[in-house]
Scaffold this motif. Structure first.
Motif, short mmCIF file in Angstrom:
data_model
loop_
_atom_site.label_atom_id
_atom_site.label_comp_id
_atom_site.label_asym_id
_atom_site.label_seq_id
_atom_site.Cartn_x
_atom_site.Cartn_y
_atom_site.Cartn_z
N PRO A 12 -91.65 -24.60 -30.46
CA PRO A 12 -92.72 -23.79 -29.86
C PRO A 12 -92.34 -22.32 -29.71
O PRO A 12 -91.20 -21.98 -29.39
CB PRO A 12 -92.95 -24.45 -28.49
N ALA A 13 -93.32 -21.44 -29.95
CA ALA A 13 -93.09 -20.00 -29.90
C ALA A 13 -92.74 -19.51 -28.49
O ALA A 13 -92.10 -18.47 -28.32
CB ALA A 13 -94.32 -19.26 -30.42
N ASP A 14 -93.16 -20.27 -27.48
CA ASP A 14 -92.88 -19.86 -26.08
C ASP A 14 -91.38 -19.77 -25.81
O ASP A 14 -90.94 -19.03 -24.94
CB ASP A 14 -93.51 -20.86 -25.10
N ASN A 15 -90.58 -20.53 -26.58
CA ASN A 15 -89.14 -20.54 -26.35
C ASN A 15 -88.40 -19.46 -27.14
O ASN A 15 -87.18 -19.32 -27.03
CB ASN A 15 -88.55 -21.92 -26.75
N TYR A 16 -89.15 -18.72 -27.98
CA TYR A 16 -88.50 -17.69 -28.80
C TYR A 16 -88.07 -16.52 -27.90
O TYR A 16 -88.87 -15.97 -27.15
CB TYR A 16 -89.45 -17.19 -29.88
N GLY A 65 -102.79 -18.62 -34.22
CA GLY A 65 -101.82 -19.54 -33.64
C GLY A 65 -100.42 -18.96 -33.73
O GLY A 65 -100.19 -17.95 -34.40
N THR A 66 -99.46 -19.59 -33.03
CA THR A 66 -98.07 -19.15 -33.06
C THR A 66 -97.15 -20.36 -33.15
O THR A 66 -97.44 -21.40 -32.56
CB THR A 66 -97.69 -18.35 -31.79
N ILE A 67 -96.04 -20.20 -33.88
CA ILE A 67 -95.05 -21.27 -34.02
C ILE A 67 -93.77 -20.67 -34.60
O ILE A 67 -93.79 -19.55 -35.13
CB ILE A 67 -95.59 -22.42 -34.93
#
Length: 366
Positions: free
Chosen positions: A111-115, A65-67
């Motif tokens: 969320p990691a998508d915004n990193y 997972g990612t966060i």
């Protein structure tokens, strides 16, 4: 995402990453650390968009997972847990639940998508160097870097590779440090890049194991350094470093040789009564004798005399005491060689016999 990790295993890489994260961020997510669990590995990433550190930690078992979670809060939790504690992390909705023995924490996550992605161009050049060797080169030059100078290329450090030769140069316009060394392998290329000040300071802090071997990759825009399980990246200063070679092309007085330790101690004592703002001290040089003196607006005065090895014309010249002290402190030899330009425009502080390290300081008017 779910994993269990030992406190000590997580703490060190977290500390290394958090130092690059600015406390005040324009983007809230930049205050977070990116956590990616994939194929038995936890990858932590922190960046301020100019510098990035990635740490890789092996973990078993783990759910992928990612966060992203607040970096400093996570670090403080880990730091204050008992030594040897097992830490369990689990993503539940938009929260990361952290538990250890009887302690329970819930951190708000993004969320990691915004990193943001750290933009890097193709890194076409590379070389290898020992961490202890590279750290020594940094230690002997980085203190000369400017801080927030309008000449932004001085707010960094010049790294010059010429086949198997390594040269590091730093200057704030009033002093200049040059350190030269040999690389273990010939590179076959010539390149000059400027590392940013913050990147240099962070890199120097990361080189804590002198036995480690480093791989350094760089282009005209970026540098990436592999340090064990860490990957350090930085954007380079887009500028041309000034030509400092002219300072060598002038006439000089005969070298002045002086015991390094005695000189440091005398400078430190005299500097106590120097002007607090300018730190100016005066050197009166004559055959076999050096007088160091100063005074300040409160009419305080100090003077010290030292025995020296000097055959030449008597001369008087003034310097910032702190600049001289830092130069002398970085010499490896027991004897310091001071070589003053005949027009009194600069002074070289060198090792007695070696020329791998040279420090140049401009005089001041008192």
């Amino acid at each position: 995402m779910k994993f269990i990790i030992n406190r000590e295993v997580l703490l060190t890489p977290l500390q290394q990453i958090v130092s690059v994260i600015e406390k005040r961020q324009t983007l809230p997510i930049l205050a977070n650390v990116l956590m990616v669990v994939h194929e038995g590995q936890l990858v932590l990433t922190g960046t301020d968009l100019e510098i990035q550190i990635i740490a890789k930690i092996a973990i078993e078992p783990a759910t992928p997972g990612t966060i992203t979670v607040p970096a400093r809060k996570l670090l403080d939790i880990c730091r204050l847990l008992p030594k040897g504690a097992e830490i369990k992390c689990e993503l539940q909705g938009d929260k990361v639940k952290i538990s250890s023995h009887r302690s329970r924490f819930s951190l708000s996550a993004l969320p990691a998508d915004n990193y943001p992605e750290f933009a890097e161009s193709a890194l076409e050049n590379h070389f290898f160097i020992n961490a202890g060797q590279f750290k020594k080169a940094l230690d002997k030059t980085l203190f000369c870097m400017a801080n927030q100078d309008v000449r932004y290329y001085l707010n960094g450090l010049l790294l010059n590779i010429s086949n198997s030769k390594l040269k590091l140069v730093a200057s704030d316009g009033h002093r200049l440090a040059i350190y030269e060394d040999q690389l273990p392998q010939a590179t076959g290329f010539e390149a000059r890049i400027i590392l940013p000040r913050k990147g240099v300071l962070e890199l120097n802090r990361l080189l804590d194991d002198p036995e480690t071997d480093l791989k350094v990759e760089f282009s005209s825009n970026n540098i990436r350094i592999f340090i064990k399980d860490l990957v350090f990246s930085a954007k380079l200063v887009d500028a041309k470093y000034p030509d400092f070679s002219k300072v060598f092309q002038q006439e000089f007085f005969n070298p002045l040789y002086i015991d390094k330790q005695l000189f440091r101690e005398a400078l430190t004592r005299v500097a106590i009564l120097s002007n607090e703002k300018f730190r100016g001290i005066t050197l009166d040089v004559s055959s076999e004798r050096l007088s160091i003196s100063t005074h300040n607006p409160e009419q305080d005065e100090a003077e010290e005399e030292l025995a020296i090895d000097y055959q030449g014309e008597p001369l008087t010249i003034s310097f910032n005491a702190q600049y001289l002290l830092e130069a002398v402190a970085n010499l490896d030899s027991e004897v310091a060689a001071l070589i003053i330009a005949s027009n009194a425009s600069s002074c070289f502080v060198n090792e007695q016999n070696e020329r791998t390290y040279q420090f140049i300081v401009m005089p001041m008017r008192l």
